[in-house]
Enzyme design. Structure first.
Site, PDB file in Angstrom:
ATOM      1  N   GLU A  40      12.429 -18.958  11.021  1.00 32.47           N
ATOM      2  CA  GLU A  40      12.862 -17.591  10.769  1.00 32.47           C
ATOM      3  C   GLU A  40      13.203 -16.871  12.070  1.00 32.47           C
ATOM      4  OE1 GLU A  40      10.481 -16.833   6.607  1.00 32.47           O
ATOM      5  OE2 GLU A  40       9.813 -15.753   8.381  1.00 32.47           O
ATOM      6  N   ALA A  42      13.895 -12.637  13.589  1.00 29.73           N
ATOM      7  CA  ALA A  42      13.820 -11.198  13.301  1.00 29.73           C
ATOM      8  C   ALA A  42      15.152 -10.678  12.778  1.00 29.73           C
ATOM      9  CB  ALA A  42      13.402 -10.430  14.546  1.00 29.73           C
ATOM     10  N   TYR A 102      17.317 -11.580  10.292  1.00 30.69           N
ATOM     11  CA  TYR A 102      17.146 -12.502   9.162  1.00 30.69           C
ATOM     12  C   TYR A 102      18.305 -13.477   8.953  1.00 30.69           C
ATOM     13  CZ  TYR A 102      13.183  -9.560   7.825  1.00 30.69           C
ATOM     14  OH  TYR A 102      12.003  -8.870   7.814  1.00 30.69           O
ATOM     15  N   CYS A 145      17.216 -22.749   7.309  1.00 31.34           N
ATOM     16  CA  CYS A 145      16.376 -23.360   6.277  1.00 31.34           C
ATOM     17  C   CYS A 145      15.946 -24.768   6.707  1.00 31.34           C
ATOM     18  CB  CYS A 145      17.141 -23.451   4.966  1.00 31.34           C
ATOM     19  SG  CYS A 145      17.663 -21.867   4.297  1.00 31.34           S
ATOM     20  N   GLU A 194      16.067 -27.551   5.009  1.00 28.29           N
ATOM     21  CA  GLU A 194      17.036 -28.570   4.618  1.00 28.29           C
ATOM     22  C   GLU A 194      18.171 -28.663   5.627  1.00 28.29           C
ATOM     23  OE1 GLU A 194      15.553 -26.544   0.774  1.00 28.29           O
ATOM     24  OE2 GLU A 194      15.919 -26.006   2.861  1.00 28.29           O
ATOM     25  N   CYS A 224      18.245 -23.565  -1.428  1.00 24.76           N
ATOM     26  CA  CYS A 224      19.084 -22.382  -1.658  1.00 24.76           C
ATOM     27  C   CYS A 224      20.554 -22.793  -1.743  1.00 24.76           C
ATOM     28  CB  CYS A 224      18.862 -21.351  -0.554  1.00 24.76           C
ATOM     29  SG  CYS A 224      19.629 -21.773   1.029  1.00 24.76           S
TER      30      CYS A 224
END
Length: 132
Positions: A47, A49, A51, A56, A58, A87
């Site tokens: 992750e 800050a 976003y 991910c 995968e 996702c």
């Protein structure tokens, strides 16, 4: 579906999940991608800050595999707290490498919750054949 050891792949995804960097969502995800060579490439979510800069698990596994020369994939195991499927962006990235890639969705204890394919997860996906 191809012949491979789903347990080993799920174990790899569990181990990768343990290395996730998820300080904002606290939703750790691990992935293990089996190349046609037999090698397993792992990835975890990272992750940020900002976003949208998050990657991910995968896609991290795919990027690692491709950066090491692998271009053909047999299966992917994904492990999250509640057995979420990849996702949409991850589905599209996987679709680039084959609609027949087996996708195993498991929980952190190693229980297989679903077995499907990229093609089933992304019907009518946009692939390289459209650019020919």
């Amino acid at each position: 579906m191809s012949d491979f050891d789903p347990t080993a792949l799920i174990r790899g995804a569990i181990a990768a999940r343990d290395r996730a960097y998820a300080p904002y969502s606290h939703y750790a995800v691990g992935a293990a991608l089996l190349g046609a060579s037999g090698r397993i490439y792992t990835g975890c979510n990272v992750e940020n800050a900002s976003y949208s800069a998050t990657i991910c698990a995968e896609r991290a596994a795919v990027a690692r595999a491709v950066s090491e020369g692998e271009r053909s994939f047999v299966a992917l195991a994904v492990v999250s707290a509640n057995g979420a499927a990849p996702c949409g962006i991850c589905r599209q990235v996987l679709n680039e490498f084959g609609r027949d890639i087996v996708v195993l969705i498991a929980d952190p204890h190693g229980a297989l919750l679903q077995q499907t394919t990229v093609g089933d997860l992304l019907p009518n996906g946009f692939g390289p054949e459209y650019l020919a």
